[in-house]
Design an enzyme around this catalytic site. Structure first.
Site, mmCIF file in Angstrom:
data_model
loop_
_atom_site.group_PDB
_atom_site.id
_atom_site.type_symbol
_atom_site.label_atom_id
_atom_site.label_comp_id
_atom_site.label_asym_id
_atom_site.label_seq_id
_atom_site.Cartn_x
_atom_site.Cartn_y
_atom_site.Cartn_z
ATOM 1 N N HIS A 19 0.852 -1.259 0.043
ATOM 2 C CA HIS A 19 -0.468 -0.089 0.335
ATOM 3 C C HIS A 19 0.530 1.286 0.550
ATOM 4 C CE1 HIS A 19 -2.390 -3.138 2.597
ATOM 5 N NE2 HIS A 19 -3.248 -2.597 2.090
ATOM 6 N N ASP A 22 1.971 2.463 3.359
ATOM 7 C CA ASP A 22 3.470 1.026 3.829
ATOM 8 C C ASP A 22 4.487 1.515 3.593
ATOM 9 O OD1 ASP A 22 0.706 -1.035 4.400
ATOM 10 O OD2 ASP A 22 1.847 -1.743 2.439
HETATM 11 C C1 XLS Z 1 -7.799 -6.533 4.406
HETATM 12 C C2 XLS Z 1 -7.012 -6.734 2.925
HETATM 13 C C3 XLS Z 1 -5.997 -5.594 2.569
HETATM 14 C C4 XLS Z 1 -5.727 -5.772 0.636
HETATM 15 C C5 XLS Z 1 -5.424 -4.065 0.415
HETATM 16 O O1 XLS Z 1 -8.267 -7.259 4.809
HETATM 17 O O2 XLS Z 1 -6.738 -8.004 2.202
HETATM 18 O O3 XLS Z 1 -5.193 -6.272 3.535
HETATM 19 O O4 XLS Z 1 -5.606 -7.241 0.363
HETATM 20 O O5 XLS Z 1 -5.290 -3.642 0.813
#
Ligand code: XLS
Ligand code: CA
Ligand code: CA
Length: 436
Positions: free
Chosen positions: A99, A102
């Site tokens: 993300h 991140d």
């Molecule tokens: C949350 C999601 C997230 C997505 C990406 O539950 O899995 O991590 O994969 O935003």
């Protein structure tokens, strides 16, 4: 700096190896059905859990031992990039995912935030030049910051919609810059708690407007990657709009967006929706929309998204069966959206976790390939539907039957014979392949 001292490159040592820091099944160069395991599985490490996960939960403070945590702010962001590339190389994974938030912290305003991103993206690009690791997908975090309390594209506040759009615009530019093979939309808070304060139709219209703008902007800047939507039924909102694969496909179809998207199916989200992972993969696949997967597993005794590393061979086998039957991944891959348990707080645990995840999928791939080569399930299905191959069944399929001819047939055919579905026999066969 070396962040994982004492750990070398993880090698394939075969099923008999007792070395916990070796692959037992994942042999990247081994060929299965005409492709190497590396090409089939396209493993990715998730930046958020592995380099940002701190072990905290609603009852406990952060407890993970992470050597990069001695840094702060942008220095921490840079240290994480170094640690990440050391980890990718040692684990020998071909991809990673992140993300926007991140990789770099937010600044005091959007300009500063984007400047922070630019610095880290340049550093990542530099690392990517000398490493074989590629970006499977990136995405925008439109859910952590308090501004997204009511959602992003589905927020009741137009200023938030605009901010979210600006964030995705930047992420798409990063996707181009780093050559991302996909871009993911997970509707973090795109859902609602109560209809007493929610205009559902208006929120869905806005979500479609937002996605349409993303499609337009991607075209404008020449982003060639695949757009993916990741369904999830609940958490953080009570009713997430992209509940499951079928709901997401219907939404895309309704708004004329289907051709621009495929799905990123997460195992734990499937079970949260009351489906098996295989069900979600099949729904995506029969619509030609199986793009990529987030590999993890939930705990059926817990009602939330536990994001455990995948260890269940039955599930990985049936998942790989669906993926192979769908023709394998093109731009997609297997992203470990999974976190080590709070009790597994040492840096080495990150390796053990990825190794069991990679081995579980490698074993799943090998068993699924054998099931396909031997036509085990194909033959069962062909036999089960064989009444449609001739006679009245063929007339139904060919569009030659109608209610008149079917009534006539039924009147002359009073005794109907059914055959057993043989579920237990079939499961015994699959077990033979798994253990054989
Ligand atoms: C949350 C999601 C997230 C997505 C990406 O539950 O899995 O991590 O994969 O935003
Ligand atoms: Ca996910
Ligand atoms: Ca999840």
């Amino acid at each position: 700096m070396v962040f994982f001292p004492g750990i070398g490159k993880i090698a394939y040592e075969g099923p008999e190896s007792k070395n916990p820091l070796a692959f037992k099944h994942y042999n990247p160069s081994e060929t299965v059905m005409g492709k190497t395991m590396e090409e089939h599985l396209r493993f990715a490490v998730a930046y958020w859990h592995t380099f940002k996960g701190d072990g905290s939960d609603p009852f406990g403070d952060k407890n993970m031992i992470r050597p990069w945590d001695k840094y702060k702010g942008m220095d921490l962001a840079k240290a994480r990039v170094e640690a990440a590339f050391e980890f990718f190389e040692k684990l020998d994974v071909p991809f990673f995912c992140f993300h926007d938030r991140d990789i770099a912290p937010e600044g005091d305003n959007l300009i500063e935030t984007n400047q922070n991103l630019d610095k880290i993206v340049a550093m990542i690009k530099d690392y990517m030049r000398t490493s074989k690791v590629k970006l499977l997908w990136n995405t925008s975090n439109l859910f952590t910051h308090p501004r997204y309390v009511h959602g992003a594209a589905t927020s009741c506040n137009a200023d938030v919609f605009a901010y979210g759009a600006a964030q995705v615009k930047k992420s798409l530019e990063i996707a181009v810059e780093l050559g991302a093979e996909n871009y993911v939309f997970w509707g973090g808070r795109e859902g609602y708690e109560t209809l007493l304060n929610t205009d559902m139709k208006f929120e869905l219209d806005n979500l479609a407007r937002f996605l349409r703008m993303a499609v337009d902007y991607a075209k404008e800047i020449g982003f060639k990657g695949q757009f993916l939507i990741e369904p999830k039924p609940k958490e953080p909102t009570k009713h997430q709009y992209d509940f499951d694969a079928a709901t997401t496909i219907a939404f895309l179809q309704t708004y004329g967006l289907k051709d621009y998207f495929k799905l990123n199916i997460e195992a734990n989200h499937a079970t949260l929706a009351g489906h098996t992972f295989q069900h979600e993969l099949r729904v995506a696949s029969i619509h030609g929309m199986l793009g990529s997967i987030d590999a993890n597993q939930g705990d059926l005794m817990l009602g939330w998204d536990t994001d455990e590393f995948p260890t269940d061979l039955y599930v990985t086998t049936l998942a790989m069966y669906e993926i192979l039957k769908a023709g394998g991944f093109t731009t997609g891959g297997i992203n470990f959206d999974a976190k080590v348990r709070r009790g597994s707080f040492e840096p080495e645990d990150l390796f053990y976790a990825h190794i069991i995840g990679m081995d579980s999928y490698a074993k799943g791939l090998k068993v699924a390939a054998k099931l396909i080569e031997d036509r085990v399930i194909d033959e069962i299905i062909e036999e089960r539907y064989s009444s449609y191959k001739s006679g009245i069944g063929l007339e139904i399929v060919n569009g030659e039957a109608n209610f008149h001819t079917l009534e006539e047939y039924a009147l002359q055919n009073p005794v109907i014979m059914n055959s057993s579905g043989k579920q237990e026999r079939i499961k015994a066969l699959i077990n033979q392949y798994l253990f054989g």
